[in-house]
Design a protein around this motif. Structure first.
Motif, PDB file in Angstrom:
ATOM      1  N   GLY A  12       0.872  -1.260  -0.072  1.00 13.70           N
ATOM      2  CA  GLY A  12       0.083  -0.049  -0.180  1.00 13.70           C
ATOM      3  C   GLY A  12       0.777   1.133  -0.083  1.00 13.70           C
ATOM      4  N   GLU A  13       2.053   1.219   0.517  1.00  9.97           N
ATOM      5  CA  GLU A  13       2.899   2.357   0.594  1.00  9.97           C
ATOM      6  C   GLU A  13       3.932   2.327  -0.447  1.00  9.97           C
ATOM      7  N   LEU A  14       3.853   1.395  -1.494  1.00 12.23           N
ATOM      8  CA  LEU A  14       4.742   1.278  -2.692  1.00 12.23           C
ATOM      9  C   LEU A  14       6.218   1.158  -2.247  1.00 12.23           C
ATOM     10  N   ASP A  15       6.269   0.608  -1.225  1.00 16.31           N
ATOM     11  CA  ASP A  15       7.894   0.049  -0.391  1.00 16.31           C
ATOM     12  C   ASP A  15       8.252  -1.070  -1.360  1.00 16.31           C
ATOM     13  N   GLU A  16       8.874  -0.919  -2.278  1.00 15.98           N
ATOM     14  CA  GLU A  16       9.218  -2.055  -3.193  1.00 15.98           C
ATOM     15  C   GLU A  16      10.341  -2.912  -2.575  1.00 15.98           C
ATOM     16  N   ASP A  17      11.227  -2.513  -1.791  1.00 10.96           N
ATOM     17  CA  ASP A  17      12.267  -3.149  -1.200  1.00 10.96           C
ATOM     18  C   ASP A  17      11.740  -4.114  -0.124  1.00 10.96           C
ATOM     19  N   THR A  18      10.657  -3.498   0.686  1.00 12.54           N
ATOM     20  CA  THR A  18      10.149  -4.308   1.641  1.00 12.54           C
ATOM     21  C   THR A  18       9.415  -5.384   1.092  1.00 12.54           C
ATOM     22  N   VAL A  19       8.432  -5.179   0.146  1.00 11.75           N
ATOM     23  CA  VAL A  19       7.610  -6.064  -0.600  1.00 11.75           C
ATOM     24  C   VAL A  19       8.549  -7.345  -1.035  1.00 11.75           C
ATOM     25  N   ASP A  21      11.424  -8.018  -0.194  1.00  9.06           N
ATOM     26  CA  ASP A  21      12.114  -8.969   0.895  1.00  9.06           C
ATOM     27  C   ASP A  21      11.345  -9.827   1.569  1.00  9.06           C
ATOM     28  N   ILE A  22       9.951  -9.385   1.731  1.00  6.95           N
ATOM     29  CA  ILE A  22       9.009 -10.173   2.520  1.00  6.95           C
ATOM     30  C   ILE A  22       8.603 -11.618   1.351  1.00  6.95           C
ATOM     31  N   LEU A  23       8.346 -11.174   0.201  1.00  3.04           N
ATOM     32  CA  LEU A  23       8.278 -12.053  -0.761  1.00  3.04           C
ATOM     33  C   LEU A  23       9.305 -13.271  -0.730  1.00  3.04           C
ATOM     34  N   GLY A  24      10.442 -12.838  -0.749  1.00  7.92           N
ATOM     35  CA  GLY A  24      11.667 -13.607  -0.719  1.00  7.92           C
ATOM     36  C   GLY A  24      11.689 -14.630   0.487  1.00  7.92           C
ATOM     37  N   GLU A  25      11.090 -14.123   1.544  1.00 11.04           N
ATOM     38  CA  GLU A  25      10.893 -14.909   2.865  1.00 11.04           C
ATOM     39  C   GLU A  25       9.909 -16.058   2.434  1.00 11.04           C
ATOM     40  N   VAL A  26       8.705 -15.656   1.869  1.00 13.83           N
ATOM     41  CA  VAL A  26       7.634 -16.428   1.672  1.00 13.83           C
ATOM     42  C   VAL A  26       8.006 -17.870   0.571  1.00 13.83           C
ATOM     43  N   MET A  27       9.012 -17.424  -0.214  1.00 15.46           N
ATOM     44  CA  MET A  27       9.258 -18.348  -1.349  1.00 15.46           C
ATOM     45  C   MET A  27      10.528 -19.168  -0.727  1.00 15.46           C
ATOM     46  N   ALA A  28      11.081 -18.834   0.601  1.00 14.37           N
ATOM     47  CA  ALA A  28      12.386 -19.501   1.002  1.00 14.37           C
ATOM     48  C   ALA A  28      12.166 -20.985   1.156  1.00 14.37           C
ATOM     49  N   LEU A  68       4.533  -3.239  -9.519  1.00 16.96           N
ATOM     50  CA  LEU A  68       4.959  -3.957  -8.363  1.00 16.96           C
ATOM     51  C   LEU A  68       3.985  -5.104  -8.230  1.00 16.96           C
ATOM     52  N   MET A  69       2.863  -4.986  -8.521  1.00 18.77           N
ATOM     53  CA  MET A  69       2.089  -6.264  -8.150  1.00 18.77           C
ATOM     54  C   MET A  69       2.581  -7.222  -9.316  1.00 18.77           C
ATOM     55  N   THR A  70       2.645  -6.842 -10.648  1.00 18.86           N
ATOM     56  CA  THR A  70       3.226  -7.716 -11.523  1.00 18.86           C
ATOM     57  C   THR A  70       4.388  -8.431 -11.026  1.00 18.86           C
ATOM     58  N   ASP A  71       5.296  -7.869 -10.644  1.00 17.72           N
ATOM     59  CA  ASP A  71       6.820  -8.450  -9.951  1.00 17.72           C
ATOM     60  C   ASP A  71       6.491  -9.374  -8.993  1.00 17.72           C
ATOM     61  N   ALA A  72       5.423  -9.044  -7.986  1.00 12.75           N
ATOM     62  CA  ALA A  72       5.084  -9.904  -7.010  1.00 12.75           C
ATOM     63  C   ALA A  72       4.259 -11.361  -7.590  1.00 12.75           C
ATOM     64  N   VAL A  73       3.697 -11.178  -8.509  1.00 18.11           N
ATOM     65  CA  VAL A  73       3.023 -12.554  -9.235  1.00 18.11           C
ATOM     66  C   VAL A  73       4.097 -13.215  -9.839  1.00 18.11           C
ATOM     67  N   ALA A  74       4.984 -12.570 -10.454  1.00 11.21           N
ATOM     68  CA  ALA A  74       6.117 -13.129 -10.849  1.00 11.21           C
ATOM     69  C   ALA A  74       7.111 -14.087 -10.045  1.00 11.21           C
ATOM     70  N   ILE A  75       7.244 -13.574  -8.712  1.00  5.82           N
ATOM     71  CA  ILE A  75       7.792 -13.989  -7.835  1.00  5.82           C
ATOM     72  C   ILE A  75       7.060 -15.372  -7.258  1.00  5.82           C
ATOM     73  N   GLY A 105      -5.235  -5.125 -13.566  1.00  5.95           N
ATOM     74  CA  GLY A 105      -5.870  -6.462 -13.201  1.00  5.95           C
ATOM     75  C   GLY A 105      -5.643  -7.520 -14.181  1.00  5.95           C
ATOM     76  N   LYS A 106      -5.981  -7.014 -15.361  1.00  6.23           N
ATOM     77  CA  LYS A 106      -5.909  -8.047 -16.451  1.00  6.23           C
ATOM     78  C   LYS A 106      -4.520  -8.666 -16.923  1.00  6.23           C
ATOM     79  N   ASN A 107      -3.571  -7.888 -16.882  1.00  8.81           N
ATOM     80  CA  ASN A 107      -2.361  -8.166 -16.973  1.00  8.81           C
ATOM     81  C   ASN A 107      -1.548  -8.945 -16.181  1.00  8.81           C
ATOM     82  N   ILE A 108      -2.008  -8.893 -14.853  1.00 12.14           N
ATOM     83  CA  ILE A 108      -1.852  -9.630 -13.590  1.00 12.14           C
ATOM     84  C   ILE A 108      -2.277 -11.075 -13.973  1.00 12.14           C
ATOM     85  N   VAL A 109      -3.731 -11.098 -14.237  1.00 15.70           N
ATOM     86  CA  VAL A 109      -4.428 -12.159 -14.313  1.00 15.70           C
ATOM     87  C   VAL A 109      -3.813 -13.171 -15.886  1.00 15.70           C
ATOM     88  N   ARG A 110      -3.438 -12.349 -16.758  1.00 19.57           N
ATOM     89  CA  ARG A 110      -2.694 -13.051 -17.884  1.00 19.57           C
ATOM     90  C   ARG A 110      -1.484 -13.737 -17.350  1.00 19.57           C
TER      91      ARG A 110
END
Length: 213
Positions: A12-19, A21-28, A68-75, A105-110
């Motif tokens: 929500g704060e568009l904090d790319e680094d934190t997003v 980093d946390i997604l990296g933890e999720v995929m660990a 940023l959301m598209t990057d999150a989906v890619a991860i 939204g469409k691009n994320i779903v695609r």
């Protein structure tokens, strides 16, 4: 332990680094909590939408949020689809309906559908019913995904379903709708076969259809 509230807040704060980093933890661990992470990211996108409506964010912020959301989906996507690239899949059409110019939204779903093994024919934004029907005919496509963010998109979705009916293709075609104004009531009004509130549900439903068609 992953803090999903912090992930939502960071998105929500568009904090790319934190997003990231946390997604990296999720995929660990291979992404066992990827679905929870995606839900948190979507909650963060809701915050972005609210900030835009209140005038705190501007168009550039929305574009960055979408990237940023598209990057999150890619991860997360490999964990989210759970090996969904195996098994029966097919081509499908995806587009934002007439009079709606939103495509985040469409691009994320695609990207999620493609990760799930679908060959997605993306017709873009502001697509009139007749073009969708024509593309379905020309490419022999039986699964149609209609996206929209504006309330008026519901009418365009309904017109699209009616266009398939008029063309004699409705009985052989599955239509799913998605986007901010979509609900069970909207789905019934539109006459679609299903609706989805997130990319995971879209992939699951379309995969079930692909196995049947």
């Amino acid at each position: 332990m992953v803090n999903f509230e912090e992930l939502a807040r960071a998105m929500g704060e568009l904090d790319e680094d934190t997003v990231k980093d946390i997604l990296g933890e999720v995929m660990a661990d291979g992404g066992s909590e990827a679905a929870k992470a995606m839900d948190a990211c979507q909650k963060g996108m809701d915050i972005v939408g609210s900030q835009f409506e209140s005038g705190e964010y501007f168009v550039g912020d929305l574009i960055f949020a979408g990237e940023l959301m598209t990057d999150a989906v890619a991860i997360l996507k490999d964990a989210l689809v759970n090996g969904g690239s195996e098994g029966p899949k097919s081509r499908m059409i995806l587009c934002t309906v007439k009079d709606d110019l939103h495509d985040i939204g469409k691009n994320i779903v695609r990207s999620m559908l493609e990760a799930g093994g679908f060959d997605v024919l993306d017709l873009g934004i502001d697509v009139p019913p007749e073009r969708i029907v024509e593309a379905a005919k020309e490419n022999d496509i039986k699964i149609i995904g209609l996206s929209g963010v504006l309330t008026l998109a519901i009418d365009s979705m309904k017109n699209t379903v009616e266009a398939f009916q008029a063309a004699g293709l409705r009985d052989s075609t599955k239509i799913i709708i998605g986007g901010a104004p979509v609900s069970a009531d909207a789905c019934a009004h539109v006459g679609a076969d299903a609706w989805a509130i997130n990319p995971q549900d879209t992939v699951r439903i379309c995969s079930e259809w692909a196995a049947q068609l």
